[in-house]
Design a protein around this motif. Structure first.
Motif, PDB file in Angstrom:
ATOM      1  N   ILE A   1       0.859  -1.173   0.000  1.00  0.00           N
ATOM      2  CA  ILE A   1       0.000   0.000   0.000  1.00  0.00           C
ATOM      3  C   ILE A   1       0.898   1.225   0.000  1.00  0.00           C
ATOM      4  O   ILE A   1       1.788   1.350   0.834  1.00  0.00           O
ATOM      5  N   LYS A   2       0.609   2.074  -0.895  1.00  0.00           N
ATOM      6  CA  LYS A   2       1.401   3.290  -1.013  1.00  0.00           C
ATOM      7  C   LYS A   2       0.666   4.410  -0.270  1.00  0.00           C
ATOM      8  O   LYS A   2      -0.452   4.779  -0.616  1.00  0.00           O
ATOM      9  N   LEU A   3       1.357   4.920   0.777  1.00  0.00           N
ATOM     10  CA  LEU A   3       0.790   5.995   1.586  1.00  0.00           C
ATOM     11  C   LEU A   3       1.642   7.244   1.437  1.00  0.00           C
ATOM     12  O   LEU A   3       2.854   7.149   1.238  1.00  0.00           O
ATOM     13  N   PRO A   4       1.022   8.381   1.566  1.00  0.00           N
ATOM     14  CA  PRO A   4       1.824   9.605   1.534  1.00  0.00           C
ATOM     15  C   PRO A   4       2.826   9.619   2.701  1.00  0.00           C
ATOM     16  O   PRO A   4       2.614   9.014   3.745  1.00  0.00           O
ATOM     17  N   ARG A   5       3.907  10.319   2.501  1.00  0.00           N
ATOM     18  CA  ARG A   5       5.003  10.372   3.468  1.00  0.00           C
ATOM     19  C   ARG A   5       4.543  10.864   4.849  1.00  0.00           C
ATOM     20  O   ARG A   5       4.995  10.349   5.876  1.00  0.00           O
ATOM     21  N   THR A   6       3.689  11.843   4.914  1.00  0.00           N
ATOM     22  CA  THR A   6       3.221  12.357   6.210  1.00  0.00           C
ATOM     23  C   THR A   6       2.461  11.291   6.989  1.00  0.00           C
ATOM     24  O   THR A   6       2.596  11.193   8.199  1.00  0.00           O
ATOM     25  N   TYR A   7       1.674  10.457   6.301  1.00  0.00           N
ATOM     26  CA  TYR A   7       0.954   9.383   6.985  1.00  0.00           C
ATOM     27  C   TYR A   7       1.920   8.340   7.551  1.00  0.00           C
ATOM     28  O   TYR A   7       1.716   7.809   8.639  1.00  0.00           O
ATOM     29  N   LYS A   8       2.974   8.043   6.774  1.00  0.00           N
ATOM     30  CA  LYS A   8       3.986   7.086   7.252  1.00  0.00           C
ATOM     31  C   LYS A   8       4.649   7.598   8.532  1.00  0.00           C
ATOM     32  O   LYS A   8       4.854   6.844   9.492  1.00  0.00           O
ATOM     33  N   ASN A   9       4.995   8.875   8.557  1.00  0.00           N
ATOM     34  CA  ASN A   9       5.617   9.457   9.752  1.00  0.00           C
ATOM     35  C   ASN A   9       4.665   9.424  10.945  1.00  0.00           C
ATOM     36  O   ASN A   9       5.056   9.109  12.070  1.00  0.00           O
ATOM     37  N   ILE A  10       3.405   9.713  10.713  1.00  0.00           N
ATOM     38  CA  ILE A  10       2.409   9.686  11.798  1.00  0.00           C
ATOM     39  C   ILE A  10       2.242   8.255  12.321  1.00  0.00           C
ATOM     40  O   ILE A  10       2.186   8.028  13.527  1.00  0.00           O
ATOM     41  N   ILE A  11       2.204   7.282  11.432  1.00  0.00           N
ATOM     42  CA  ILE A  11       2.071   5.880  11.841  1.00  0.00           C
ATOM     43  C   ILE A  11       3.288   5.441  12.653  1.00  0.00           C
ATOM     44  O   ILE A  11       3.167   4.754  13.672  1.00  0.00           O
ATOM     45  N   LYS A  12       4.490   5.848  12.233  1.00  0.00           N
ATOM     46  CA  LYS A  12       5.714   5.516  12.982  1.00  0.00           C
ATOM     47  C   LYS A  12       5.637   6.082  14.397  1.00  0.00           C
ATOM     48  O   LYS A  12       5.959   5.405  15.372  1.00  0.00           O
ATOM     49  N   ILE A  13       5.223   7.325  14.517  1.00  0.00           N
ATOM     50  CA  ILE A  13       5.128   7.975  15.838  1.00  0.00           C
ATOM     51  C   ILE A  13       4.101   7.247  16.703  1.00  0.00           C
ATOM     52  O   ILE A  13       4.342   6.987  17.881  1.00  0.00           O
ATOM     53  N   ILE A  14       2.959   6.880  16.115  1.00  0.00           N
ATOM     54  CA  ILE A  14       1.929   6.160  16.868  1.00  0.00           C
ATOM     55  C   ILE A  14       2.453   4.807  17.344  1.00  0.00           C
ATOM     56  O   ILE A  14       2.225   4.410  18.485  1.00  0.00           O
ATOM     57  N   ILE A  15       3.170   4.088  16.482  1.00  0.00           N
ATOM     58  CA  ILE A  15       3.729   2.782  16.862  1.00  0.00           C
ATOM     59  C   ILE A  15       4.749   2.953  17.988  1.00  0.00           C
ATOM     60  O   ILE A  15       4.750   2.174  18.955  1.00  0.00           O
ATOM     61  N   ILE A  16       5.592   3.957  17.904  1.00  0.00           N
ATOM     62  CA  ILE A  16       6.586   4.202  18.961  1.00  0.00           C
ATOM     63  C   ILE A  16       5.892   4.524  20.279  1.00  0.00           C
ATOM     64  O   ILE A  16       6.234   3.976  21.328  1.00  0.00           O
ATOM     65  N   ILE A  17       4.911   5.406  20.241  1.00  0.00           N
ATOM     66  CA  ILE A  17       4.177   5.768  21.464  1.00  0.00           C
ATOM     67  C   ILE A  17       3.469   4.549  22.032  1.00  0.00           C
ATOM     68  O   ILE A  17       3.487   4.315  23.244  1.00  0.00           O
ATOM     69  N   LEU A  18       2.866   3.744  21.183  1.00  0.00           N
ATOM     70  CA  LEU A  18       2.193   2.531  21.632  1.00  0.00           C
ATOM     71  C   LEU A  18       3.184   1.562  22.277  1.00  0.00           C
ATOM     72  O   LEU A  18       2.909   1.001  23.340  1.00  0.00           O
ATOM     73  N   PHE A  19       4.335   1.383  21.650  1.00  0.00           N
ATOM     74  CA  PHE A  19       5.364   0.487  22.196  1.00  0.00           C
ATOM     75  C   PHE A  19       5.839   0.972  23.571  1.00  0.00           C
ATOM     76  O   PHE A  19       5.908   0.190  24.517  1.00  0.00           O
ATOM     77  N   VAL A  20       6.176   2.248  23.679  1.00  0.00           N
ATOM     78  CA  VAL A  20       6.639   2.804  24.958  1.00  0.00           C
ATOM     79  C   VAL A  20       5.532   2.701  26.013  1.00  0.00           C
ATOM     80  O   VAL A  20       5.778   2.307  27.160  1.00  0.00           O
ATOM     81  N   GLY A  21       4.307   3.025  25.630  1.00  0.00           N
ATOM     82  CA  GLY A  21       3.181   2.952  26.559  1.00  0.00           C
ATOM     83  C   GLY A  21       2.958   1.547  27.083  1.00  0.00           C
ATOM     84  O   GLY A  21       2.770   1.334  28.286  1.00  0.00           O
ATOM     85  N   LEU A  22       2.958   0.560  26.193  1.00  0.00           N
ATOM     86  CA  LEU A  22       2.765  -0.835  26.610  1.00  0.00           C
ATOM     87  C   LEU A  22       3.924  -1.329  27.479  1.00  0.00           C
ATOM     88  O   LEU A  22       3.716  -2.050  28.449  1.00  0.00           O
ATOM     89  N   THR A  23       5.142  -0.937  27.124  1.00  0.00           N
ATOM     90  CA  THR A  23       6.308  -1.324  27.931  1.00  0.00           C
ATOM     91  C   THR A  23       6.172  -0.785  29.348  1.00  0.00           C
ATOM     92  O   THR A  23       6.373  -1.520  30.325  1.00  0.00           O
ATOM     93  N   LEU A  24       5.838   0.483  29.470  1.00  0.00           N
ATOM     94  CA  LEU A  24       5.657   1.072  30.802  1.00  0.00           C
ATOM     95  C   LEU A  24       4.485   0.428  31.538  1.00  0.00           C
ATOM     96  O   LEU A  24       4.572   0.139  32.729  1.00  0.00           O
ATOM     97  N   PHE A  25       3.393   0.198  30.837  1.00  0.00           N
ATOM     98  CA  PHE A  25       2.195  -0.372  31.452  1.00  0.00           C
ATOM     99  C   PHE A  25       2.485  -1.743  32.057  1.00  0.00           C
ATOM    100  O   PHE A  25       2.016  -2.067  33.146  1.00  0.00           O
ATOM    101  N   TYR A  26       3.257  -2.568  31.382  1.00  0.00           N
ATOM    102  CA  TYR A  26       3.535  -3.913  31.874  1.00  0.00           C
ATOM    103  C   TYR A  26       4.709  -3.971  32.851  1.00  0.00           C
ATOM    104  O   TYR A  26       4.756  -4.862  33.698  1.00  0.00           O
ATOM    105  N   ASN A  27       5.661  -3.069  32.754  1.00  0.00           N
ATOM    106  CA  ASN A  27       6.839  -3.131  33.621  1.00  0.00           C
ATOM    107  C   ASN A  27       6.732  -2.287  34.889  1.00  0.00           C
ATOM    108  O   ASN A  27       7.384  -2.590  35.885  1.00  0.00           O
ATOM    109  N   MET A  28       5.983  -1.215  34.859  1.00  0.00           N
ATOM    110  CA  MET A  28       5.911  -0.320  36.022  1.00  0.00           C
ATOM    111  C   MET A  28       5.360  -0.997  37.276  1.00  0.00           C
ATOM    112  O   MET A  28       5.892  -0.783  38.357  1.00  0.00           O
ATOM    113  N   PRO A  29       4.299  -1.811  37.187  1.00  0.00           N
ATOM    114  CA  PRO A  29       3.815  -2.442  38.422  1.00  0.00           C
ATOM    115  C   PRO A  29       4.872  -3.320  39.091  1.00  0.00           C
ATOM    116  O   PRO A  29       4.994  -3.325  40.317  1.00  0.00           O
TER     117      PRO A  29
END
Length: 167
Positions: A1-29
């Motif tokens: 699927i060919k997406l515009p460059r701005t969408y790719k950057n937004i998706i990368k940022i969302i994936i990074i935030i999701l990864f960091v959020g899940l890591t903190l959510f599972y490790n902090m307790p």
């Protein structure tokens, strides 16, 4: 699927935030549970008088002044290091001169040098926590025998700081 460059950057940022959020959510307790009671014992933490005397030493002594601390059990040597860190002065556990093999060769000379050149902090606060009258009597005897030529230059309810007075 060919997406515009701005969408790719937004998706990368969302994936990074999701990864960091899940890591903190599972490790902090787990981290919180492990560290929550790590320093609950009053024997492992500096008490308010030890902090006050450390700050007083920092504010009222020369930067190269050595400090020997008499009182805390050798089991809680960390407190001597914390007091040293707080006061920005080199601190020694006085009992170390009496017991450690490092000082065996010239023990008496080492003890005398520290008595005459260091500030001597006599700390009853931890001994009181242990409830040992024997330890209290031992420290009182030390004060009476070894600090006769010293003057108290700082004092709280359970801590005294002595300085040698050349007579």
């Amino acid at each position: 699927i060919k997406l515009p460059r701005t969408y790719k950057n937004i998706i990368k940022i969302i994936i990074i935030i999701l990864f960091v959020g899940l890591t903190l959510f599972y490790n902090m307790p787990k981290a919180h549970t492990s560290l929550k009671n790590a320093y609950d014992s009053p024997v492992l933490r500096l008490n308010s008088e030890q902090i006050e005397v450390s700050e007083w030493i920092k504010d009222n002594t020369n930067e190269i002044q050595n400090v020997s601390i008499m009182g805390p059990h050798s089991q809680i040597m960390q407190k001597v290091w914390w007091m040293s860190s707080f006061s920005h002065r080199t601190s020694f556990l006085y009992e170390g001169f009496l017991n450690w093999k490092t000082y065996a060769e010239n023990r008496e000379q080492t003890i005398q040098n520290h008595l005459e050149n260091d500030l001597i902090v006599v700390d009853y606060s931890d001994v009181i926590l242990f409830g040992s009258q024997e330890l209290v009597d031992q420290i009182i005897k030390f004060e009476e025998e070894k600090l006769v030529n010293h003057t108290i230059i700082y004092q709280t309810n359970s801590i005294r700081v002595y300085k040698y007075e050349n007579t």
